[in-house]
Motif scaffolding. Structure first.
Motif, PDB file in Angstrom:
ATOM      1  N   GLY A 185       0.780  -1.227   0.000  1.00 61.19           N
ATOM      2  CA  GLY A 185       0.000   0.000   0.000  1.00 61.19           C
ATOM      3  C   GLY A 185       0.811   1.275   0.000  1.00 61.19           C
ATOM      4  N   SER A 186       2.144   1.171  -0.059  1.00 66.64           N
ATOM      5  CA  SER A 186       2.984   2.368  -0.049  1.00 66.64           C
ATOM      6  C   SER A 186       2.928   3.077  -1.395  1.00 66.64           C
ATOM      7  CB  SER A 186       4.432   1.989   0.273  1.00 66.64           C
ATOM      8  OG  SER A 186       4.981   1.174  -0.756  1.00 66.64           O
ATOM      9  N   THR A 187       3.400   4.305  -1.409  1.00 68.72           N
ATOM     10  CA  THR A 187       3.408   5.123  -2.622  1.00 68.72           C
ATOM     11  C   THR A 187       4.724   4.888  -3.348  1.00 68.72           C
ATOM     12  OG1 THR A 187       2.132   6.807  -1.450  1.00 68.72           O
ATOM     13  CG2 THR A 187       3.171   7.459  -3.525  1.00 68.72           C
TER      14      THR A 187
ATOM     15  N   GLU B 177      10.604  16.130  -2.650  1.00 69.18           N
ATOM     16  CA  GLU B 177       9.281  15.812  -2.120  1.00 69.18           C
ATOM     17  C   GLU B 177       9.052  14.300  -2.107  1.00 69.18           C
ATOM     18  OE1 GLU B 177       4.662  17.388  -2.586  1.00 69.18           O
ATOM     19  OE2 GLU B 177       6.158  17.913  -4.101  1.00 69.18           O
ATOM     20  N   GLY B 178       9.498  13.604  -3.154  1.00 68.07           N
ATOM     21  CA  GLY B 178       9.384  12.151  -3.161  1.00 68.07           C
ATOM     22  C   GLY B 178      10.170  11.510  -2.040  1.00 68.07           C
TER      23      GLY B 178
ATOM     24  N   GLU C  42       6.495   7.397   4.911  1.00 67.76           N
ATOM     25  CA  GLU C  42       5.883   6.072   4.813  1.00 67.76           C
ATOM     26  C   GLU C  42       6.809   4.972   5.334  1.00 67.76           C
ATOM     27  OE1 GLU C  42       2.553   6.809   1.385  1.00 67.76           O
ATOM     28  OE2 GLU C  42       4.186   5.428   0.932  1.00 67.76           O
ATOM     29  N   THR C  43       8.110   5.215   5.316  1.00 60.92           N
ATOM     30  CA  THR C  43       9.036   4.254   5.913  1.00 60.92           C
ATOM     31  C   THR C  43       8.897   4.265   7.427  1.00 60.92           C
ATOM     32  OG1 THR C  43      10.585   4.596   4.069  1.00 60.92           O
ATOM     33  CG2 THR C  43      11.457   3.549   6.044  1.00 60.92           C
TER      34      THR C  43
ATOM     35  N   PHE D 218      -0.350  11.885  -1.634  1.00 67.12           N
ATOM     36  CA  PHE D 218       0.956  11.349  -2.010  1.00 67.12           C
ATOM     37  C   PHE D 218       0.917  10.766  -3.423  1.00 67.12           C
ATOM     38  CE2 PHE D 218       2.462  10.379   2.612  1.00 67.12           C
ATOM     39  CZ  PHE D 218       2.547  11.747   2.846  1.00 67.12           C
ATOM     40  N   ALA D 219      -0.193  10.132  -3.769  1.00 66.02           N
ATOM     41  CA  ALA D 219      -0.320   9.565  -5.109  1.00 66.02           C
ATOM     42  C   ALA D 219      -0.200  10.638  -6.179  1.00 66.02           C
ATOM     43  CB  ALA D 219      -1.656   8.830  -5.246  1.00 66.02           C
TER      44      ALA D 219
END
Length: 770
Positions: free
Chosen positions: A142-144, A163-164, A171-172, A408-409
């Protein structure tokens, strides 16, 4: 000629020797943190050595050996106690069962690990857990997932890379992990290398700029690692990993000292200046010496000259490889001695505890000094302290509500869109009309695995389909964009997922040709299946025979063919390009690559990506844009016509748009530059088309004459600007003497007096450095 030394390298890289030196080893530069110093005074030798050891998660889970974790995943308490209590290990890495896990699973497992480490060991030191969060959180469902690094470089957008990195850090941490083995700062200068897609491309300046951005994205502007939204970065693989003679992973490299310092050191040096906390070592050999036991590289260059005060970790099993593969050490124990004395702080073992036993023996025998042990452990504990692990050993997923969010997506989709590079657009075949009938074909047309590549839910990316079913393949994105009635799909060729990753099989090329007769356009999705590291080695850079046959059959139909390349490295397509009306390079764009590509194909987005490497035309002509003048000797004195010209498919920095840009009024603030001054370079860029677009303004310089042959040109600056139709902007760059410097024959970084050229947008101006 008088020379002005801007920065003396001060290096004595004797790359043919392993061992120690009586000079400074850089340990005096490492920060003394009171908590860490107090712990060091209390620690036994066994506790110190344990901190220097790291095993993979499969070693402590219920199962029957490495990568055979039973499901549901759960820790084996006895094995965990052996690792943490008996051997006092300081670090664990990786996933279990070779696949991604849910945030809930990660929290359960890492929380149990930390509880045992902090409650059942004498000093209660938390474990440093690390994963390969490469383009997003690789091993969390489910992570980006973002474009791979080569695609991020193709955006030429500093902000989106940062930003990425920040989203990946968030998310980590949501996955209960504080440490990523990223970014890769190896130079993508050899198209054969299977890890080229993990790099930021072939250019030193572009790679260095992106190194700064992603480190700051991971660690924060001030490298505030105790922020629960930030993680420790790990710059890798130091040094010269990506240019082996054979082009194959973990094979020997021959790299002159000048080349090491000029091409390979700068991105690492920039990342160190940007505050990177940890570093991983090159798994290969340079000039016959394994880098893991090269004191001159790991201590003299890295820790002394570059001033790196963080943690140095090995790559997978690489101390063992010094003995078993490279045969530099006659035993595993000797390999441990060589590597620790060379400057290794932590060993990614990853399967057993022999390293600990050997290192304890070596210290007791006087073969490894306690000072070297203390330096290594201090570096490790400093990272744990800075991450706030003593106060907060775990983070909880419910404190991260934006994990996998639409917000995030949108960033990941934007990154994918800006990475996709339009390489050819004959007669403006693109964008396509939405009422056209298109045939979608090729092995990459309906695969999430090929969009993501390796390090995606599993090491080889071979389990992507288990986790990415909710995202859109290229085919699904096109059907969603214009409706299924306007889209036909006949694969023609498919990958053999049950065999070797690179093998593809012919399904039915005649069926594709028949379908093409009913289509207005053919979208041919070709390239590579996913791979990572050694399994990605190849013998031939050419596109596969089956895909080439498919392409030739489609070109022969006379229909407008758009070649969509979905590949980790540039495969040779020389014979196919003339027959295609359009060519797009998607690289490995991640889960949102299909949607991004559909937007570009139908004109809902304007392509702005630029190649971060030189796309080769021939398998025997693998050259980079910053080559030496003698690389291009097509005609000598008008007498001969050799096939030695600079023959490439597309040049570095190339990328088309659906609009047009013109450059004008290139100006220099001065025609003279001295060591203490700077020159402002100004140019006007105008959108002369009929739609909004983004242009990457690229500034290059050329040194006309130097004491060693200069590169024909070097990238010294870039800016990505967005322009409305008929809008013009002035773009400025500042050039300093240090921007013109190079490593000379004495291994010094010099800027020599003489004439230079500035090149922007096809315009050239000259100035002199005095």
């Amino acid at each position: 000629m008088r020379k002005q030394t801007i920065l003396a390298a001060g290096l004595a890289l004797v790359l043919a020797a392993c061992g120690t030196s009586g000079q400074s080893d850089g340990s005096d530069k490492v920060e003394r943190i009171p908590r860490v110093e107090a712990l060091l005074k209390q620690m036994t030798l066994e506790e110190k050595v344990g901190q220097m050891a790291q095993v993979t998660l499969d070693v402590v889970t219920v199962g029957n050996g490495p990568f055979h974790t039973e499901e549901p995943m759960r820790l084996d308490t006895a094995l965990l106690r052996k690792a943490l209590v008996d051997y006092k290990l300081g670090s664990i890495l990786n996933t279990a069962g070779a696949k991604a896990r849910t945030r809930e699973e990660w929290f359960t497992v890492i929380n149990q690990i930390q509880e045992m480490a902090m409650k059942e060991t004498r000093l209660g030191i938390p474990v440093l857990y690390g994963v390969d969060a490469i383009h997003g959180v690789t091993y969390t469902a489910g992570s980006t997932l973002f474009p791979q690094q080569i695609g991020q470089a193709a955006t030429w957008n500093r902000e989106i890379v940062r930003e990425g990195g920040a989203i990946t850090a968030y998310e980590t941490r949501a996955s209960c992990t504080p440490w990523t083995f990223s970014p890769v700062l190896d130079m993508g200068r050899d198209a054969r290398f299977p890890r080229m897609w993990e790099s930021f491309g072939e250019d030193v300046y572009l790679s260095s700029q992106m190194a700064h951005e992603i480190v700051k994205g991971y660690e924060g502007d001030a490298n505030q690692l105790d922020d629960p939204n930030r993680i420790a970065s790990c710059i890798k693989h130091f040094l010269g990993y990506s240019v082996p003679e054979s082009g194959k992973d973990r094979t020997p490299a021959l790299i002159p000292e000048i080349e090491l310092l000029e091409r390979h050191v700068p991105p690492f040096a920039q990342a160190i200046r940007s505050g990177a906390q940890t570093l991983m070592v090159n798994s290969g050999l340079i000039n016959g010496v394994p880098v893991h036991c090269n004191y001159d590289i790991l201590t003299k260059l890295l820790k002394v000259d570059l001033g790196f005060t963080g943690l140095v970790v090995t790559d997978w099993k690489d101390i063992e490889n010094i003995h078993t593969r490279d045969r530099v050490a006659a035993s595993q124990k000797e390999a441990v001695k060589l590597c620790i004395n060379a400057g290794i702080d932590m060993s990614m073992i990853p399967y057993n505890f022999d390293f600990c036993d050997y290192l304890i023996e070596l210290v007791n025998e006087g073969e490894v000094s306690m000072a070297r042990i203390d330096d290594a452990v201090r570096r490790i504990l400093n990272v744990k302290h800075k991450l706030g692990l003593f106060e907060r050993p775990v983070t909880h997923y419910d404190q991260y509500p934006d994990f996998g969010s639409e917000k995030f997506a949108a960033v990941a989709r934007k990154a994918a869109t800006e990475s996709i590079t339009l390489l050819k657009n004959e007669e403006n075949v693109l964008p396509l009309p939405k009422n056209a009938k298109v045939l979608v074909t090729g092995p990459n047309a309906n695969s999430m695995r090929t969009l993501n590549g390796g390090w995606s839910y599993s090491w080889q990316g071979d389990r992507v389909e288990e986790f990415a079913a909710d995202y859109s393949t290229i085919l699904e994105a096109l059907e969603s964009k214009v409706g299924k009635d306007h889209v036909m799909h006949v694969p023609g060729v498919e990958y053999n997922h049950s065999g070797k990753y690179w093998e593809d099989v012919v399904v039915d090329i005649p069926a594709v040709v028949r379908a093409a007769a009913k289509a207005d356009y053919v979208l041919m999705c070709i390239g590579e299946n996913s791979y990572c590291e050694k399994p990605g080695d190849l013998h031939d850079l050419s596109l596969s025979e089956n895909q080439t046959a498919l392409a030739r059959a489609l070109i022969a139909t006379g229909k407008p063919v758009i070649m969509i390349l979905n590949e980790g490295r540039p495969r040779i397509v020389r014979t196919l390009v003339p027959g295609c009306k359009g060519v797009l390079q998607t690289y490995l764009p991640g889960n949102y690559g299909g949607l991004a590509l559909a937007d570009i194909l139908y004109g809902d987005a304007n392509p702005s990506g630029k190649l971060p490497y030189t796309y080769p035309m021939f398998v025997n002509t693998l050259v980079t844009y910053d080559h030496k003048p003698s690389e291009n000797q097509a005609k000598m004195q008008g007498m001969y016509d050799y096939e030695s010209d600079f023959a490439v498919q597309w040049p570095f920095g190339h990328g088309l748009s659906y609009t047009t840009f013109t450059y004008s009024d290139l100006r220099l603030s001065s025609k003279q530059l001295t060591a203490n001054d700077s020159i402002v370079v100004s140019v006007t860029v105008k959108n002369t088309g009929n739609r909004e677009g983004m242009e990457v303004v690229q500034l290059y310089t050329s040194d006309m004459y130097a004491s060693i042959t200069p590169d024909v040109r070097r990238l010294r600056g870039f800016q990505k600007v967005s322009l409305q139709p008929d809008e013009a902007k002035e773009v400025q760059f500042t050039l300093k003497a240090s921007d013109l410097s190079f490593i000379n024959a004495k291994l010094q970084r010099d800027t020599e007096p003489g004439e230079f050229e500035v090149q922007v947008g096809g315009f050239v101006e000259k100035f002199e450095f005095q």
